[in-house]
Design a protein around this motif. Structure first.
Motif, PDB file in Angstrom:
ATOM      1  N   LEU A 194       0.854  -1.190   0.000  1.00 24.62           N
ATOM      2  CA  LEU A 194       0.000   0.000   0.000  1.00 24.62           C
ATOM      3  C   LEU A 194       0.891   1.241   0.000  1.00 24.62           C
ATOM      4  O   LEU A 194       1.797   1.355   0.825  1.00 24.62           O
ATOM      5  CB  LEU A 194      -0.918  -0.007   1.219  1.00 24.62           C
ATOM      6  N   VAL A 195       0.636   2.144  -0.932  1.00 20.73           N
ATOM      7  CA  VAL A 195       1.402   3.379  -1.036  1.00 20.73           C
ATOM      8  C   VAL A 195       0.438   4.561  -1.061  1.00 20.73           C
ATOM      9  O   VAL A 195      -0.523   4.580  -1.832  1.00 20.73           O
ATOM     10  CB  VAL A 195       2.293   3.405  -2.296  1.00 20.73           C
ATOM     11  N   ILE A 196       0.708   5.541  -0.195  1.00 21.59           N
ATOM     12  CA  ILE A 196      -0.029   6.801  -0.183  1.00 21.59           C
ATOM     13  C   ILE A 196       0.910   7.873  -0.713  1.00 21.59           C
ATOM     14  O   ILE A 196       2.014   8.046  -0.193  1.00 21.59           O
ATOM     15  CB  ILE A 196      -0.504   7.152   1.232  1.00 21.59           C
ATOM     16  N   ASP A 213      -0.573  -2.517  -4.551  1.00 21.54           N
ATOM     17  CA  ASP A 213       0.194  -3.365  -5.471  1.00 21.54           C
ATOM     18  C   ASP A 213       0.468  -2.617  -6.774  1.00 21.54           C
ATOM     19  O   ASP A 213       0.284  -3.158  -7.876  1.00 21.54           O
ATOM     20  CB  ASP A 213      -0.548  -4.683  -5.741  1.00 21.54           C
ATOM     21  N   LYS A 214       0.875  -1.342  -6.638  1.00 19.13           N
ATOM     22  CA  LYS A 214       1.254  -0.448  -7.736  1.00 19.13           C
ATOM     23  C   LYS A 214       0.080  -0.016  -8.614  1.00 19.13           C
ATOM     24  O   LYS A 214       0.260   0.729  -9.576  1.00 19.13           O
ATOM     25  CB  LYS A 214       2.325  -1.105  -8.621  1.00 19.13           C
ATOM     26  N   LYS A 215      -1.125  -0.421  -8.278  1.00 17.78           N
ATOM     27  CA  LYS A 215      -2.299  -0.055  -9.068  1.00 17.78           C
ATOM     28  C   LYS A 215      -3.053   1.078  -8.367  1.00 17.78           C
ATOM     29  O   LYS A 215      -3.445   0.936  -7.210  1.00 17.78           O
ATOM     30  CB  LYS A 215      -3.229  -1.257  -9.238  1.00 17.78           C
ATOM     31  N   PRO A 216      -3.279   2.224  -9.041  1.00 20.24           N
ATOM     32  CA  PRO A 216      -4.059   3.305  -8.425  1.00 20.24           C
ATOM     33  C   PRO A 216      -5.490   2.857  -8.135  1.00 20.24           C
ATOM     34  O   PRO A 216      -6.169   2.330  -9.011  1.00 20.24           O
ATOM     35  CB  PRO A 216      -4.031   4.413  -9.481  1.00 20.24           C
ATOM     36  N   VAL A 217      -5.921   3.056  -6.902  1.00 17.11           N
ATOM     37  CA  VAL A 217      -7.275   2.668  -6.517  1.00 17.11           C
ATOM     38  C   VAL A 217      -8.099   3.866  -6.072  1.00 17.11           C
ATOM     39  O   VAL A 217      -9.323   3.776  -5.968  1.00 17.11           O
ATOM     40  CB  VAL A 217      -7.249   1.606  -5.402  1.00 17.11           C
ATOM     41  N   MET A 218      -7.447   5.004  -5.810  1.00 21.12           N
ATOM     42  CA  MET A 218      -8.185   6.168  -5.337  1.00 21.12           C
ATOM     43  C   MET A 218      -7.370   7.428  -5.583  1.00 21.12           C
ATOM     44  O   MET A 218      -6.150   7.435  -5.408  1.00 21.12           O
ATOM     45  CB  MET A 218      -8.476   6.038  -3.839  1.00 21.12           C
ATOM     46  N   LEU A 234     -12.232  -1.300  -4.020  1.00 21.27           N
ATOM     47  CA  LEU A 234     -12.313  -2.755  -4.038  1.00 21.27           C
ATOM     48  C   LEU A 234     -10.918  -3.343  -3.900  1.00 21.27           C
ATOM     49  O   LEU A 234     -10.000  -2.950  -4.611  1.00 21.27           O
ATOM     50  CB  LEU A 234     -12.958  -3.245  -5.338  1.00 21.27           C
ATOM     51  N   VAL A 235     -10.769  -4.285  -2.983  1.00 22.74           N
ATOM     52  CA  VAL A 235      -9.517  -5.009  -2.790  1.00 22.74           C
ATOM     53  C   VAL A 235      -9.842  -6.498  -2.744  1.00 22.74           C
ATOM     54  O   VAL A 235     -10.658  -6.926  -1.923  1.00 22.74           O
ATOM     55  CB  VAL A 235      -8.805  -4.589  -1.494  1.00 22.74           C
ATOM     56  N   ASP A 236      -9.234  -7.252  -3.644  1.00 20.32           N
ATOM     57  CA  ASP A 236      -9.534  -8.684  -3.747  1.00 20.32           C
ATOM     58  C   ASP A 236     -11.025  -8.917  -3.961  1.00 20.32           C
ATOM     59  O   ASP A 236     -11.598  -9.908  -3.476  1.00 20.32           O
ATOM     60  CB  ASP A 236      -9.058  -9.436  -2.499  1.00 20.32           C
ATOM     61  N   GLY A 237     -11.671  -7.996  -4.666  1.00 25.71           N
ATOM     62  CA  GLY A 237     -13.090  -8.125  -4.947  1.00 25.71           C
ATOM     63  C   GLY A 237     -14.002  -7.747  -3.799  1.00 25.71           C
ATOM     64  O   GLY A 237     -15.227  -7.860  -3.917  1.00 25.71           O
ATOM     65  N   LEU A 238     -13.437  -7.268  -2.688  1.00 21.90           N
ATOM     66  CA  LEU A 238     -14.240  -6.919  -1.518  1.00 21.90           C
ATOM     67  C   LEU A 238     -14.224  -5.412  -1.310  1.00 21.90           C
ATOM     68  O   LEU A 238     -13.207  -4.751  -1.540  1.00 21.90           O
ATOM     69  CB  LEU A 238     -13.679  -7.607  -0.275  1.00 21.90           C
TER      70      LEU A 238
END
Length: 300
Positions: A194-196, A213-218, A234-238
């Motif tokens: 996790l990177v902020i 995991d290097k993927k922008p989520v927010m 969503l993380v691992d579909g949750l």
């Protein structure tokens, strides 16, 4: 936005208050930052629900371990009654293995630890080669580490009927623009990087981005207007609800901290629980999951 207090506080406060109150414990002045990680577990003591908090720390003075036990069997909605607490400084006082007995309501709590062969990474927590056990009248309530056989032999405890549940983690992280942590959003779940990222130096319109995991989520733009908020990812579909408070970064001192909380499986339109007892009661009744709280300290 709903106010969300620290899951580790004894009373309900806004997260900005929780952030400022952690300044003394983190100790960033003069570059002497203290690395702190607190893990919270739901367990049983003689059939009674309890909260066991385990805090690992590391500073220039040495490394330490603190274990606290709260009783959650009361009917009130406030925080649980503290049964006992032990502060252990195994490196500072050369006590890398040992035990301590504490009187608690209705029995005796024994804490056993062996860190003599522990191996560490970048943080204050041992990675392997250790155990920490909490025993109540020869009943094992919590066992951490990979030296399970040694722990059972040393404690003489019976095997637990059910394992303690890992329900919350609080960690201090440090950086100038990037803040990194390992995130495990459920007990025995997959570890994620996790990177902020947030650069506020001299920018009129800073932007906040979170990557897993290097993927922008927010991504939060116009941060000066949205310094507090929440959003579902969503993380691992949750679904994971992300709360942030970066007010101190934007309007505080040069060495200040923001606070982020990642809450899994939160029921919609449901306020966050304020205390130990509420966390666990809501977890059972409403399906609330794991909470990860990050205090991100900006070091210039």
């Amino acid at each position: 936005m709903r106010d969300f207090p620290s899951c580790f506080g004894e009373s309900g406060v806004q997260i900005a208050d929780a952030a400022s109150s952690s300044t003394s414990s983190a100790g960033t002045k003069g570059g002497a930052a203290q690395n702190l990680v607190t893990c919270l577990y739901r367990a049983q003591l003689a059939g009674r629900p309890c909260a066991i908090s385990v805090t690992w720390s590391r500073s220039l003075m040495g490394q330490g371990l603190s274990v606290g036990v709260d009783d959650l069997s009361g009917s009130g909605s406030g925080s649980g009654q503290c049964l006992c607490k032990a502060d252990i400084k195994p490196w500072l006082f050369s006590k890398k293995k040992g035990s301590r007995s504490l009187d608690a309501d209705g029995g005796k709590v024994d804490i056993f630890w062996d860190l003599s062969g522990a191996r560490f990474g970048a943080g204050p927590e041992p990675l392997e080669g250790f155990y920490v056990a909490v025993v109540f009248d020869l009943e094992l309530a919590l066992l951490l580490g990979d030296m399970r056989k040694e722990a059972y032999r040393k404690t003489g405890a019976t095997r637990p009927v059910s394992n303690a549940a890992f329900v919350a983690r609080r960690e201090h992280i440090y950086g100038k623009k990037l803040y990194s942590a390992k995130a495990q959003f459920c007990d025995n779940g997959q570890f994620h990087d996790l990177v902020i990222e947030c650069d506020t130096l001299g920018l009129k319109d800073p932007c906040l981005e979170i990557r897993i995991d290097k993927k922008p989520v927010m991504q939060v733009k116009r941060l000066a207007w949205k310094f507090r908020g929440n959003q579902t990812i969503l993380v691992d579909g949750l679904p994971v609800e992300v709360f942030w408070d970066v007010h101190s970064w934007l309007f505080g001192s040069t060495t200040s901290n923001a606070v982020f909380m990642f809450q899994t499986c939160q029921a919609p339109e449901k306020s966050m629980p304020w205390s130990y007892s509420q966390i666990f009661r809501e977890s059972r009744a409403q399906g609330l999951g794991f909470s990860l709280i990050l205090y991100a300290w900006k070091i210039e």
